[in-house]
Design a protein around this motif. Structure first.
Motif, PDB file in Angstrom:
ATOM      1  N   ALA A 106     -13.079  20.380   8.470  1.00  0.00           N
ATOM      2  CA  ALA A 106     -13.050  18.988   8.930  1.00  0.00           C
ATOM      3  C   ALA A 106     -14.324  18.239   8.588  1.00  0.00           C
ATOM      4  O   ALA A 106     -14.449  17.044   8.904  1.00  0.00           O
ATOM      5  N   LYS A 107     -15.300  18.906   8.007  1.00  0.00           N
ATOM      6  CA  LYS A 107     -16.499  18.287   7.430  1.00  0.00           C
ATOM      7  C   LYS A 107     -17.360  17.538   8.438  1.00  0.00           C
ATOM      8  O   LYS A 107     -18.101  16.625   8.081  1.00  0.00           O
ATOM      9  N   GLY A 108     -17.241  17.908   9.708  1.00  0.00           N
ATOM     10  CA  GLY A 108     -18.061  17.258  10.730  1.00  0.00           C
ATOM     11  C   GLY A 108     -17.558  15.905  11.178  1.00  0.00           C
ATOM     12  O   GLY A 108     -18.234  15.219  11.968  1.00  0.00           O
ATOM     13  N   PHE A 109     -16.366  15.492  10.714  1.00  0.00           N
ATOM     14  CA  PHE A 109     -15.821  14.212  11.152  1.00  0.00           C
ATOM     15  C   PHE A 109     -15.408  14.289  12.622  1.00  0.00           C
ATOM     16  O   PHE A 109     -15.040  15.348  13.140  1.00  0.00           O
ATOM     17  N   LEU A 110     -15.466  13.148  13.288  1.00  0.00           N
ATOM     18  CA  LEU A 110     -15.156  13.051  14.709  1.00  0.00           C
ATOM     19  C   LEU A 110     -13.647  13.071  14.921  1.00  0.00           C
ATOM     20  O   LEU A 110     -12.908  12.295  14.323  1.00  0.00           O
ATOM     21  N   MET A 111     -13.205  13.949  15.795  1.00  0.00           N
ATOM     22  CA  MET A 111     -11.787  14.024  16.125  1.00  0.00           C
ATOM     23  C   MET A 111     -11.496  13.172  17.348  1.00  0.00           C
ATOM     24  O   MET A 111     -12.134  13.320  18.395  1.00  0.00           O
ATOM     25  N   LEU A 112     -10.517  12.265  17.208  1.00  0.00           N
ATOM     26  CA  LEU A 112     -10.075  11.387  18.291  1.00  0.00           C
ATOM     27  C   LEU A 112      -8.553  11.413  18.356  1.00  0.00           C
ATOM     28  O   LEU A 112      -7.888  11.783  17.378  1.00  0.00           O
ATOM     29  N   PRO A 113      -7.978  11.007  19.483  1.00  0.00           N
ATOM     30  CA  PRO A 113      -6.516  10.874  19.533  1.00  0.00           C
ATOM     31  C   PRO A 113      -6.051   9.850  18.500  1.00  0.00           C
ATOM     32  O   PRO A 113      -6.700   8.826  18.289  1.00  0.00           O
ATOM     33  N   MET A 160       0.838  -1.198   0.000  1.00  0.00           N
ATOM     34  CA  MET A 160       0.000   0.000   0.000  1.00  0.00           C
ATOM     35  C   MET A 160       0.869   1.243   0.000  1.00  0.00           C
ATOM     36  O   MET A 160       1.794   1.364   0.805  1.00  0.00           O
ATOM     37  N   GLN A 161       0.579   2.165  -0.896  1.00  0.00           N
ATOM     38  CA  GLN A 161       1.231   3.462  -0.878  1.00  0.00           C
ATOM     39  C   GLN A 161       0.603   4.304   0.225  1.00  0.00           C
ATOM     40  O   GLN A 161      -0.502   4.035   0.691  1.00  0.00           O
ATOM     41  N   PHE A 162       1.323   5.351   0.660  1.00  0.00           N
ATOM     42  CA  PHE A 162       0.815   6.202   1.715  1.00  0.00           C
ATOM     43  C   PHE A 162      -0.542   6.768   1.281  1.00  0.00           C
ATOM     44  O   PHE A 162      -0.648   7.420   0.241  1.00  0.00           O
ATOM     45  N   PRO A 163      -1.607   6.512   2.065  1.00  0.00           N
ATOM     46  CA  PRO A 163      -2.965   6.810   1.596  1.00  0.00           C
ATOM     47  C   PRO A 163      -3.417   8.253   1.797  1.00  0.00           C
ATOM     48  O   PRO A 163      -4.567   8.575   1.536  1.00  0.00           O
ATOM     49  N   TYR A 164      -2.516   9.122   2.262  1.00  0.00           N
ATOM     50  CA  TYR A 164      -2.899  10.499   2.545  1.00  0.00           C
ATOM     51  C   TYR A 164      -1.957  11.465   1.838  1.00  0.00           C
ATOM     52  O   TYR A 164      -0.838  11.114   1.480  1.00  0.00           O
ATOM     53  N   GLN A 165      -2.412  12.683   1.682  1.00  0.00           N
ATOM     54  CA  GLN A 165      -1.536  13.728   1.171  1.00  0.00           C
ATOM     55  C   GLN A 165      -1.431  14.844   2.199  1.00  0.00           C
ATOM     56  O   GLN A 165      -2.392  15.122   2.928  1.00  0.00           O
ATOM     57  N   LEU A 166      -0.248  15.460   2.289  1.00  0.00           N
ATOM     58  CA  LEU A 166      -0.028  16.528   3.245  1.00  0.00           C
ATOM     59  C   LEU A 166      -0.912  17.717   2.895  1.00  0.00           C
ATOM     60  O   LEU A 166      -0.857  18.239   1.784  1.00  0.00           O
ATOM     61  N   ASP A 168       2.028  15.261  15.075  1.00  0.00           N
ATOM     62  CA  ASP A 168       2.797  16.444  15.490  1.00  0.00           C
ATOM     63  C   ASP A 168       2.430  17.680  14.676  1.00  0.00           C
ATOM     64  O   ASP A 168       3.306  18.468  14.289  1.00  0.00           O
ATOM     65  N   GLY A 169       1.155  17.846  14.410  1.00  0.00           N
ATOM     66  CA  GLY A 169       0.683  19.027  13.701  1.00  0.00           C
ATOM     67  C   GLY A 169       0.705  18.921  12.191  1.00  0.00           C
ATOM     68  O   GLY A 169       0.171  19.795  11.499  1.00  0.00           O
ATOM     69  N   HIS A 170       1.306  17.887  11.647  1.00  0.00           N
ATOM     70  CA  HIS A 170       1.292  17.670  10.201  1.00  0.00           C
ATOM     71  C   HIS A 170      -0.013  16.956   9.839  1.00  0.00           C
ATOM     72  O   HIS A 170      -0.225  15.808  10.247  1.00  0.00           O
ATOM     73  N   LEU A 171      -0.856  17.620   9.083  1.00  0.00           N
ATOM     74  CA  LEU A 171      -2.169  17.076   8.737  1.00  0.00           C
ATOM     75  C   LEU A 171      -2.130  16.417   7.369  1.00  0.00           C
ATOM     76  O   LEU A 171      -1.770  17.042   6.362  1.00  0.00           O
ATOM     77  N   PHE A 172      -2.532  15.150   7.342  1.00  0.00           N
ATOM     78  CA  PHE A 172      -2.593  14.380   6.098  1.00  0.00           C
ATOM     79  C   PHE A 172      -4.031  13.971   5.868  1.00  0.00           C
ATOM     80  O   PHE A 172      -4.653  13.339   6.745  1.00  0.00           O
ATOM     81  N   TRP A 173      -4.576  14.310   4.697  1.00  0.00           N
ATOM     82  CA  TRP A 173      -5.966  14.007   4.385  1.00  0.00           C
ATOM     83  C   TRP A 173      -6.038  12.893   3.357  1.00  0.00           C
ATOM     84  O   TRP A 173      -5.246  12.865   2.403  1.00  0.00           O
ATOM     85  N   ARG A 174      -6.968  11.964   3.568  1.00  0.00           N
ATOM     86  CA  ARG A 174      -7.115  10.864   2.634  1.00  0.00           C
ATOM     87  C   ARG A 174      -7.467  11.388   1.241  1.00  0.00           C
ATOM     88  O   ARG A 174      -8.306  12.270   1.086  1.00  0.00           O
ATOM     89  N   TYR A 175      -6.801  10.838   0.225  1.00  0.00           N
ATOM     90  CA  TYR A 175      -7.122  11.250  -1.152  1.00  0.00           C
ATOM     91  C   TYR A 175      -7.863  10.153  -1.877  1.00  0.00           C
ATOM     92  O   TYR A 175      -7.985   9.032  -1.408  1.00  0.00           O
TER      93      TYR A 175
END
Length: 412
Positions: free
Chosen positions: A63-70, A1-7, A405-412
């Motif tokens: 964040a489109k209403g998605f639930l934020m969890l640790p 699997m390639q990294f599933p998110y983009q910065l 650590d503050g770097h946000l990666f969103w699923r593409y």
């Protein structure tokens, strides 16, 4: 699997429409529902700077209403030994014992090392696909690979440093004396990148409990490392090993909170009274248990251990490798399995089960008071397509974004 998110963002930025848990609804004093609201979150220097009322009209990331969890943490895995990324291979019926596997590893490690950097990265990507940003990973220290497994693992982790972190356990998979691994373990223990000194079934592999554990404990003390022993042995030898480690932790307070027993299957074969007693002792010595939540004939007494305050770590262990083909890499699936095994079915119980995959960080305390997130918390989170943590555990909900650590990666 390639990294599933983009910065998507790093540094200082804000998110709107972040769903957070705010409390419980009750009926006849029983929790029947988890309340949530939308908030705006400000991120700065790898920390949550502020949580404030939502401003849906603001020109910030949505964040489109998605639930934020640790973000999730896999606390027992072998990133250096996966077959993930190679053609499918089931287990061989010819290899039944740990010593059988040691002999097999001695044959195949030279070839596997040629691609272990790439495969470790692929396995990390799989973990991240399911929302994991941190792992405690064991790496082989053996005569066949020397320190090469560590070197390759460190390269993979360096390539993933913005999105993933790990703590490392030097693991003598082929024994300390069964194969003469002591010089290599001493060399590894001096390295700053190594956090824990590992070990493996001292009696069945090396023929001695005290000699193996004394060496391991002294090495950890000399280099200010933690201890993480793989213990598959059950019965008298298993319990003797557990009690010996507890005694040494009590004698050496610097080992308290830094000593762990992985698997500890012997605990799954005790009477209720024996389980309560050893749970008390583990708690006294602050010796933790790392479990992959086995679901064959051995069901670990996790609820009793938790009742006595024993630190329980959960991990995938083997993910599609030559030791086991069942690991999925999904920590929420592990939480789901725990809930099913121990009958955690109510809204409240399911919400508590999340703690096993976040290392005890959960949004609401026992009374439903919001305790996470707060100003100054690490900005390591996931955005989940679920209404609350109970649903996320029960339905093994999809991870839409991962922050490390503050770097946000969103699923593409």
């Amino acid at each position: 699997m390639q990294f599933p998110y983009q910065l998507t963002a790093k540094g200082t930025y804000s998110l709107k429409n972040v769903r957070l848990e705010t409390g419980f609804d009750y009926e006849d004093e029983e929790v029947i529902r988890t309340r949530t609201e939308l908030f705006s979150i400000e991120i700065e220097a790898g920390k949550i700077r502020v949580v404030k009322p939502n401003d849906p009209s603001s020109d910030v990331l949505d964040a489109k209403g998605f639930l934020m969890l640790p973000a999730f943490r896999d606390m027992h895995i072998h990133l250096d030994k996966t077959l993930y990324g190679l053609p499918w291979q089931a287990l061989s019926p010819k290899r039944r014992t740990v010593k059988d596997m040691i002999a097999y590893e001695q044959e195949i490690i030279p070839e596997l090392l040629k691609t272990s950097v790439e495969r470790a990265e692929q396995l990390i990507s799989l973990l991240q696909h399911y929302g994991t940003h941190f792992a405690r990973t064991h790496f082989n220290i053996d005569l066949t690979s020397g320190l090469k497994s560590l070197e390759n693992l460190e390269r993979a982790l360096e390539n993933k440093k913005d999105s993933f972190k790990a703590e490392l356990v030097a693991f003598p998979q082929h024994g300390l004396f069964y194969t003469d691994t002591i010089p290599l373990m001493k060399e590894a223990a001096q390295l700053k990148s190594v956090d824990f000194i590992g070990g493996l079934d001292p009696l069945s592999i090396d023929g001695t409990i005290e000699k193996v554990l004394d060496f391991t404990i002294q090495l950890a003390l000399d280099h200010k490392k933690g201890i993480d022993i793989h213990l598959h042995e059950v019965g008298e030898s298993g319990m003797k090993t557990i009690n010996y480690l507890i005694d040494r932790a009590i004698e050496n307070p610097e080992l308290k909170g830094k000593t762990f027993i992985s698997h500890a299957f012997a605990l799954g074969h005790l009477s209720q009274k024996e389980t309560e007693r050893i749970a008390e002792r583990l708690s006294e010595g602050e010796v933790g248990i790392a479990s992959s939540v086995p679901f064959r004939s051995t069901v670990m007494p996790i609820p009793v251990l938790k009742k006595y305050g024993v630190n329980i770590l959960i991990g995938n262990d083997n993910v599609q490798d030559y030791w086991s083909t069942f690991g999925s890499g999904n920590m929420l699936q592990k939480a789901n399995l725990i809930a099913e095994l121990y009958g955690y079915e109510t809204e409240f119980e399911l919400s508590r089960t999340l703690q096993f995959v976040t290392q005890s960080i959960i949004p609401l305390d026992e009374n439903g008071k919001q305790q996470w997130p707060k100003t100054g918390d690490d900005a390591s989170i996931v955005l989940i397509n679920a209404s609350c943590s109970a649903e996320a555990v029960s339905r093994v909900s999809k991870t839409e974004a991962l922050m490390n650590d503050g770097h946000l990666f969103w699923r593409y």
